[in-house]
Design a protein around this motif. Structure first.
Motif, mmCIF file in Angstrom:
data_model
loop_
_atom_site.group_PDB
_atom_site.id
_atom_site.type_symbol
_atom_site.label_atom_id
_atom_site.label_comp_id
_atom_site.label_asym_id
_atom_site.label_seq_id
_atom_site.Cartn_x
_atom_site.Cartn_y
_atom_site.Cartn_z
ATOM 1 N N ALA A 199 0.833 -1.215 0.000
ATOM 2 C CA ALA A 199 0.000 0.000 0.000
ATOM 3 C C ALA A 199 0.861 1.255 0.000
ATOM 4 N N LEU A 200 1.942 1.230 0.780
ATOM 5 C CA LEU A 200 2.868 2.365 0.789
ATOM 6 C C LEU A 200 3.457 2.586 -0.605
ATOM 7 N N ALA A 201 3.816 1.500 -1.278
ATOM 8 C CA ALA A 201 4.400 1.606 -2.619
ATOM 9 C C ALA A 201 3.387 2.133 -3.627
ATOM 10 N N VAL A 202 2.128 1.746 -3.484
ATOM 11 C CA VAL A 202 1.083 2.271 -4.377
ATOM 12 C C VAL A 202 0.986 3.787 -4.232
ATOM 13 N N ALA A 203 0.963 4.269 -2.997
ATOM 14 C CA ALA A 203 0.878 5.715 -2.765
ATOM 15 C C ALA A 203 2.087 6.426 -3.363
ATOM 16 N N CYS A 204 3.280 5.850 -3.176
ATOM 17 C CA CYS A 204 4.490 6.454 -3.747
ATOM 18 C C CYS A 204 4.438 6.469 -5.270
ATOM 19 N N ALA A 205 3.959 5.377 -5.868
ATOM 20 C CA ALA A 205 3.908 5.286 -7.330
ATOM 21 C C ALA A 205 2.936 6.303 -7.918
ATOM 22 N N VAL A 206 1.775 6.469 -7.296
ATOM 23 C CA VAL A 206 0.794 7.444 -7.795
ATOM 24 C C VAL A 206 1.348 8.863 -7.691
ATOM 25 N N ALA A 207 1.949 9.167 -6.540
ATOM 26 C CA ALA A 207 2.524 10.505 -6.365
ATOM 27 C C ALA A 207 3.670 10.741 -7.346
ATOM 28 N N PHE A 208 4.481 9.717 -7.575
ATOM 29 C CA PHE A 208 5.579 9.823 -8.544
ATOM 30 C C PHE A 208 5.052 10.229 -9.918
ATOM 31 N N ARG A 209 4.021 9.529 -10.378
ATOM 32 C CA ARG A 209 3.504 9.800 -11.728
ATOM 33 C C ARG A 209 2.878 11.184 -11.831
ATOM 34 N N LEU A 210 2.248 11.636 -10.749
ATOM 35 C CA LEU A 210 1.612 12.960 -10.769
ATOM 36 C C LEU A 210 2.643 14.084 -10.687
ATOM 37 N N LEU A 211 3.748 13.841 -10.005
ATOM 38 C CA LEU A 211 4.715 14.904 -9.741
ATOM 39 C C LEU A 211 5.815 15.009 -10.794
ATOM 40 N N LEU A 212 6.232 13.891 -11.384
ATOM 41 C CA LEU A 212 7.396 13.923 -12.271
ATOM 42 C C LEU A 212 7.116 14.752 -13.523
ATOM 43 N N PRO A 213 7.905 15.795 -13.767
ATOM 44 C CA PRO A 213 7.679 16.620 -14.966
ATOM 45 C C PRO A 213 7.881 15.810 -16.249
ATOM 46 N N ALA A 214 7.127 16.167 -17.267
ATOM 47 C CA ALA A 214 7.289 15.507 -18.568
ATOM 48 C C ALA A 214 8.684 15.806 -19.111
ATOM 49 N N PRO A 215 9.350 14.827 -19.686
ATOM 50 C CA PRO A 215 10.698 15.060 -20.223
ATOM 51 C C PRO A 215 10.661 16.018 -21.409
ATOM 52 N N ARG A 216 11.641 16.914 -21.454
ATOM 53 C CA ARG A 216 11.719 17.881 -22.551
ATOM 54 C C ARG A 216 12.985 17.720 -23.385
ATOM 55 N N HIS A 217 13.894 16.869 -22.946
ATOM 56 C CA HIS A 217 15.177 16.759 -23.634
ATOM 57 C C HIS A 217 15.516 15.323 -24.041
ATOM 58 N N PHE A 218 14.514 14.449 -23.997
ATOM 59 C CA PHE A 218 14.742 13.066 -24.382
ATOM 60 C C PHE A 218 14.648 12.911 -25.894
ATOM 61 N N THR A 219 15.593 12.211 -26.471
ATOM 62 C CA THR A 219 15.573 11.877 -27.895
ATOM 63 C C THR A 219 15.570 10.363 -28.021
ATOM 64 N N ALA A 220 14.519 9.836 -28.614
ATOM 65 C CA ALA A 220 14.384 8.379 -28.706
ATOM 66 C C ALA A 220 15.452 7.793 -29.617
ATOM 67 N N GLY A 221 15.951 6.643 -29.224
ATOM 68 C CA GLY A 221 16.890 5.896 -30.051
ATOM 69 C C GLY A 221 16.224 4.638 -30.555
ATOM 70 N N SER A 222 16.921 3.903 -31.368
ATOM 71 C CA SER A 222 16.381 2.661 -31.899
ATOM 72 C C SER A 222 16.940 1.483 -31.121
ATOM 73 N N LEU A 223 16.147 0.427 -31.056
ATOM 74 C CA LEU A 223 16.603 -0.788 -30.382
ATOM 75 C C LEU A 223 17.420 -1.622 -31.371
ATOM 76 N N LYS A 224 18.721 -1.597 -31.197
ATOM 77 C CA LYS A 224 19.605 -2.356 -32.073
ATOM 78 C C LYS A 224 20.374 -3.364 -31.215
ATOM 79 N N PRO A 225 19.898 -4.611 -31.182
ATOM 80 C CA PRO A 225 20.550 -5.617 -30.330
ATOM 81 C C PRO A 225 22.030 -5.790 -30.624
ATOM 82 N N ARG A 226 22.415 -5.662 -31.897
ATOM 83 C CA ARG A 226 23.820 -5.867 -32.225
ATOM 84 C C ARG A 226 24.701 -4.806 -31.577
#
Length: 427
Positions: A199-226
């Protein structure tokens, strides 16, 4: 879990996109908008992660009694979780490169807390171990993504402070999870105790998602296993990195074994402590927070290898002291073991970041994998040794692991000396 104990690293992949100087003002900084929300969100994520990961460790004697199993069998509830994290931290680091840090962290916490609410209803040990293994695998998305998120979204001068808050969350979660479960279980049993942590972890997870700012500097890469496999192969081919991975695993073998079994030792004769007091023993983790934070000064005085010798010696002294049939001496032994472990873990994990010149996220993920494999091995082997030889058996396993640390460090010292001689001869 250095990491300590914990599993977080302050390094990120060299290929991580860093905003140009012209865009630097848009990154988060202490006192600026969003920084406190971000820091508190990741602190809560750290609390949830390590509270869940080690939620059964202080409860093993009760789990043994409920299911009628040995210490070695009950220890799989810890080893399965840390083993799942060890196996999946590298794949999760790759997924975060493609789908985003916040997305992976949110999904990881969502799955982990859902499983956390199912754990109290496990009908038998097999089901409990299976749930814990999947839960550990889900939690691998946090250490794999959090520091990369911070490196992208926080100004460089504030990065160490921001990561420190995340690591603090790890420590608080690991400690509070054990302490809370100990006192709750004393009154209502282990199932209610792990339910409270869920229950404590659920409360932390909900608060985490509500509080964490949306990323503004992330650039997606491709999944290249090699590409990923080539990077991993290069890291594993580096002799120094291999030694550091082994040292991290061996230190965690000591720590995992000691703290998995200590509950059995303290609830049995001659101590006979109640479950709540046994859970409070984990407040000793605060010593580790101090020793980890001062590891940098220790390296400055003794050098990296000297610091590893000091950490290993302190750990070994604590193991030997814990053999005494005196509660104050056992507690002092735990203090020394904890201080030595966290210092050694801090030295080894920071050296990984300095050694890897490329693919630093993967280098750190490999260290975390070795670290948690050591935790799983220590939990299982330490418990088996306790079952067959009592506390002295667990101490014997720990001393062998410390001997391994010292041997590897000696070999590293010799290799460095030979390399210097070769360079001098070539010059």
């Amino acid at each position: 879990m250095t990491p300590a104990s914990t599993g977080a690293s302050t390094t990120v992949d060299a290929t991580t996109t860093v905003p140009a100087a012209s865009a630097a003002d848009s990154r988060l900084t202490p006192g600026g908008p969003g920084y406190r929300r971000m820091s508190f969100a990741l602190f809560l994520a750290g609390v949830a992660t390590f509270a869940l990961l080690y939620s059964t460790q202080a409860l093993l004697p009760l789990i043994s009694g409920d299911f009628g199993v040995t210490a070695g069998e009950a220890s799989w509830t810890v080893a399965a979780a840390t083993g799942g994290l060890a196996l999946f931290v590298l794949p999760m680091s790759a997924l975060s490169e493609r789908f985003g840090r916040r997305t992976v962290m949110t999904a990881s916490l969502a799955v982990a807390v859902t499983l956390g609410m199912l754990v109290p209803f496990a009908p038998n040990l097999t089901a409990l171990v299976a749930l814990r293994a999947v839960q550990g695998a889900a939690l691998a998305g946090l250490p794999a993504s959090a520091t990369a998120y911070l490196a992208e979204e926080v100004r460089p001068k504030a990065l160490v402070t921001a990561i420190g808050l995340f690591v603090a969350g790890n420590s608080v979660g690991g400690m509070s999870g054990r302490v809370i479960t100990g006192w709750v279980a004393q009154e209502w049993g282990w199932r209610v105790a792990v339910g409270v942590i869920g229950a404590l972890a659920v409360a932390c997870a909900v608060a985490f998602r509500l509080l964490l700012p949306a990323p503004r500097h992330f650039t997606a890469g491709s999944l290249k296993p090699r590409v990923l496999l080539d990077t991993v192969r290069d890291h594993l081919a580096d002799p120094l990195l291999r030694r550091l991975y082994a040292i991290g695993a061996l230190f965690m073998t000591v720590f995992g074994g000691v703290y998995t079994v200590i509950g059995y030792r303290l609830t049995e004769a001659p101590f006979g402590l109640p479950q709540g007091i046994v859970g409070s023993i984990f407040l000793v983790y605060l010593v580790g927070t101090v020793s980890a934070s001062t590891a940098g000064r220790l390296v400055g005085r003794l050098g990296r290898r000297g610091a590893l010798y000091a950490a290993g010696g302190t750990t070994a002294a604590g193991l030997l002291l814990s053999l005494a049939p005196s509660l104050p001496l056992v507690l002092l032994g735990l203090v020394l073991i904890t201080a030595g472990f966290f210092a050694g873990h801090a030295v080894a994990s920071s050296a990984v970041g300095k050694t890897a010149t490329r693919g630093r996220a993967q280098a750190a993920a490999l260290y975390q994998s070795a670290y948690y494999i050591g935790s799983s091995a220590g939990s299982t082997v330490g418990a088996l040794a306790f079952h067959s030889g009592g506390w002295a058996g667990t101490v014997g396993v720990g001393l062998l692991a410390v001997l391994g640390v010292v041997t590897i460090t000696v070999l590293g010292t010799r290799a460095a000396r030979l390399q210097r001689r070769a360079l001098a001869t070539a010059a």
